[in-house]
Enzyme design. Structure first.
Site, PDB file in Angstrom:
ATOM      1  N   ALA A  16       6.910  35.598  52.283  1.00  0.00           N
ATOM      2  CA  ALA A  16       8.060  36.055  51.491  1.00  0.00           C
ATOM      3  C   ALA A  16       8.416  35.044  50.418  1.00  0.00           C
ATOM      4  CB  ALA A  16       9.255  36.295  52.413  1.00  0.00           C
ATOM      5  N   SER A  37      17.938  36.114  56.881  1.00  0.00           N
ATOM      6  CA  SER A  37      17.123  35.246  57.721  1.00  0.00           C
ATOM      7  C   SER A  37      18.016  34.602  58.763  1.00  0.00           C
ATOM      8  CB  SER A  37      16.438  34.166  56.873  1.00  0.00           C
ATOM      9  OG  SER A  37      15.770  33.225  57.703  1.00  0.00           O
ATOM     10  N   ARG A  38      17.469  34.376  59.949  1.00  0.00           N
ATOM     11  CA  ARG A  38      18.243  33.674  60.970  1.00  0.00           C
ATOM     12  C   ARG A  38      18.438  32.211  60.581  1.00  0.00           C
ATOM     13  NH1 ARG A  38      15.207  36.721  65.979  1.00  0.00           N
ATOM     14  NH2 ARG A  38      16.412  38.651  65.814  1.00  0.00           N
ATOM     15  N   TYR A  55      20.274  40.814  60.231  1.00  0.00           N
ATOM     16  CA  TYR A  55      19.412  41.819  59.602  1.00  0.00           C
ATOM     17  C   TYR A  55      20.143  43.128  59.334  1.00  0.00           C
ATOM     18  CZ  TYR A  55      15.702  38.672  61.258  1.00  0.00           C
ATOM     19  OH  TYR A  55      14.902  37.590  61.511  1.00  0.00           O
ATOM     20  N   LEU A  71       8.372  39.831  59.273  1.00  0.00           N
ATOM     21  CA  LEU A  71       8.719  39.249  60.560  1.00  0.00           C
ATOM     22  C   LEU A  71       7.508  39.341  61.483  1.00  0.00           C
ATOM     23  CD1 LEU A  71      12.221  40.942  61.016  1.00  0.00           C
ATOM     24  CD2 LEU A  71      11.799  38.562  60.364  1.00  0.00           C
ATOM     25  N   HIS A  76       8.273  44.747  63.876  1.00  0.00           N
ATOM     26  CA  HIS A  76       8.120  45.612  62.700  1.00  0.00           C
ATOM     27  C   HIS A  76       8.697  47.003  62.964  1.00  0.00           C
ATOM     28  CE1 HIS A  76       4.563  43.369  60.573  1.00  0.00           C
ATOM     29  NE2 HIS A  76       5.642  42.622  60.709  1.00  0.00           N
ATOM     30  N   LYS A  94       1.640  44.079  56.864  1.00  0.00           N
ATOM     31  CA  LYS A  94       0.589  44.539  57.752  1.00  0.00           C
ATOM     32  C   LYS A  94       0.509  43.601  58.964  1.00  0.00           C
ATOM     33  CE  LYS A  94      -1.937  40.962  56.706  1.00  0.00           C
ATOM     34  NZ  LYS A  94      -2.212  39.974  57.768  1.00  0.00           N
ATOM     35  N   ARG A 162       1.146  33.817  65.451  1.00  0.00           N
ATOM     36  CA  ARG A 162      -0.210  34.369  65.479  1.00  0.00           C
ATOM     37  C   ARG A 162      -0.980  33.994  66.745  1.00  0.00           C
ATOM     38  NH1 ARG A 162       1.145  33.462  60.260  1.00  0.00           N
ATOM     39  NH2 ARG A 162       0.659  35.105  58.744  1.00  0.00           N
ATOM     40  N   ASP A 174      -3.904  40.233  62.855  1.00  0.00           N
ATOM     41  CA  ASP A 174      -3.569  39.489  61.644  1.00  0.00           C
ATOM     42  C   ASP A 174      -4.562  39.734  60.515  1.00  0.00           C
ATOM     43  OD1 ASP A 174      -1.945  37.560  60.227  1.00  0.00           O
ATOM     44  OD2 ASP A 174      -3.600  36.158  60.458  1.00  0.00           O
TER      45      ASP A 174
END
Length: 318
Positions: A16, A37-38, A55, A71, A76, A94, A162, A174
């Site tokens: 982002a 954002s947190r 959010y 995120l 998602h 994605k 990931r 990913d």
């Protein structure tokens, strides 16, 4: 008619910050209006008109017209669903969701709410890929016989999502959307794909570090793929045909960003100037929101890719 779309970002991580925020700022029809954002400092770093640490507050902001979600994969579906039901257009990173069932439900929500849903598979807007598809459609390399695709690199950030399967980590989720969307771009969502073999190397965290395999497309096209978090940096697309071949040369095959690139079609090299495909994506989605003609990937192709991911995942451990 409005000339610009007010974008809100949910998530202010690396993609982002480094890619989408500059893309929106450079786009001819978009405005970075809000970020949630947190970590509020991350949101502030993107210099939007307003920031949120919640959010749902961004989702319910009446000035936000489109929401970009970056995120971890496991949220998602839930975040995108809330945004769609609030009447916002959604551009979601994605993979669209964790699996086919979640994606199918998200598409249903999009249709029921009449809210735009787009998977942010940005490389599909790159002029080089578009040129390759045009050359194949024109019969320049004859009938496709084989596709070889690889996306490998060394990922040492073990604290990243990931590497957590509960958060949607792993090389398949990913990296897999890139070569699988290549199939969709060449054959559409009606392609028949028979998975011949799939192998996964599962790491200590439970996430796949390597996923490889092969498939048969429409009964005649061999498709070989290699996805890895532990392999030498390599991005490859080679498309072989009955009369020639296409190879992505200079510039990363899938993630070429703001760098020149080349495409070898038989004996001819096509050169492409530096381009920001993220910006092209943002402009296309914004155009659709504004009621202007533009290409965006259809839901059917995102569902097609998620179905293949599920199939590979089921077969990978066998």
């Amino acid at each position: 008619m409005a000339m610009s779309v007010n974008w809100g970002f949910i998530g202010a991580g690396v993609v982002a910050t480094k890619a989408l925020a500059p893309a929106v700022r450079s786009a001819r029809n978009a405005n970075l209006y809000a970020v949630a954002s947190r970590d509020i400092s991350r949101a502030l770093n993107l210099s939007p008109s307003c920031v949120y640490d919640n959010y749902d507050e961004l989702i319910n902001d009446p000035k936000v017209e489109a929401i970009y979600i970056s995120l971890p994969n496991n949220v998602h579906a839930s975040i995108a669903s809330r945004a769609l039901m609030a009447g916002k257009a959604v551009l979601c990173e994605k993979p669209l969701t964790m699996n086919y069932q979640e994606s199918e439900e998200l598409v249903r929500v999009s249709k029921a709410s009449s809210s735009l849903l787009v998977e942010a598979i940005w490389f599909r807007w790159h002029p080089r890929l578009i040129k390759a598809c045009e050359q194949i459609a024109a019969g320049v390399i004859g009938e496709i016989t084989q596709i070889d695709a690889a996306f490998t690199y060394v990922n040492n950030n073990k604290d990243n999502y990931r590497f957590d399967p509960a958060l949607g980590g792993g090389a398949l989720l990913d990296l897999g959307p890139y070569p699988l969307h290549l199939i969709a771009s060449l054959f559409g969502s009606e392609a028949r794909v028979e998975l011949l073999k799939a192998n996964q190397d599962i790491g200590a965290s439970g996430a796949d570090l390597v996923t490889t395999g092969s498939a048969l497309i429409n009964g005649s096209v061999r498709f070989n793929f290699n996805l890895s978090f532990v392999g030498q940096l390599s991005q490859e697309i080679t498309i072989s045909g009955s009369k020639g071949s296409i190879k992505f040369l200079e510039g990363q095959a899938f993630t070429n960003w703001n760098e020149p690139s080349t495409l070898l079609v038989n004996d001819e090299i096509y050169s492409f100037e530096s381009v920001d495909a993220y910006q092209l994506m943002v402009e296309a989605v914004s155009d659709v929101i504004l009621g202007k003609p533009a290409w965006i990937p259809p839901h059917s192709e995102s569902l097609f890719v998620m179905g293949l991911i599920d199939q590979i995942k089921r077969s990978g451990g066998k």
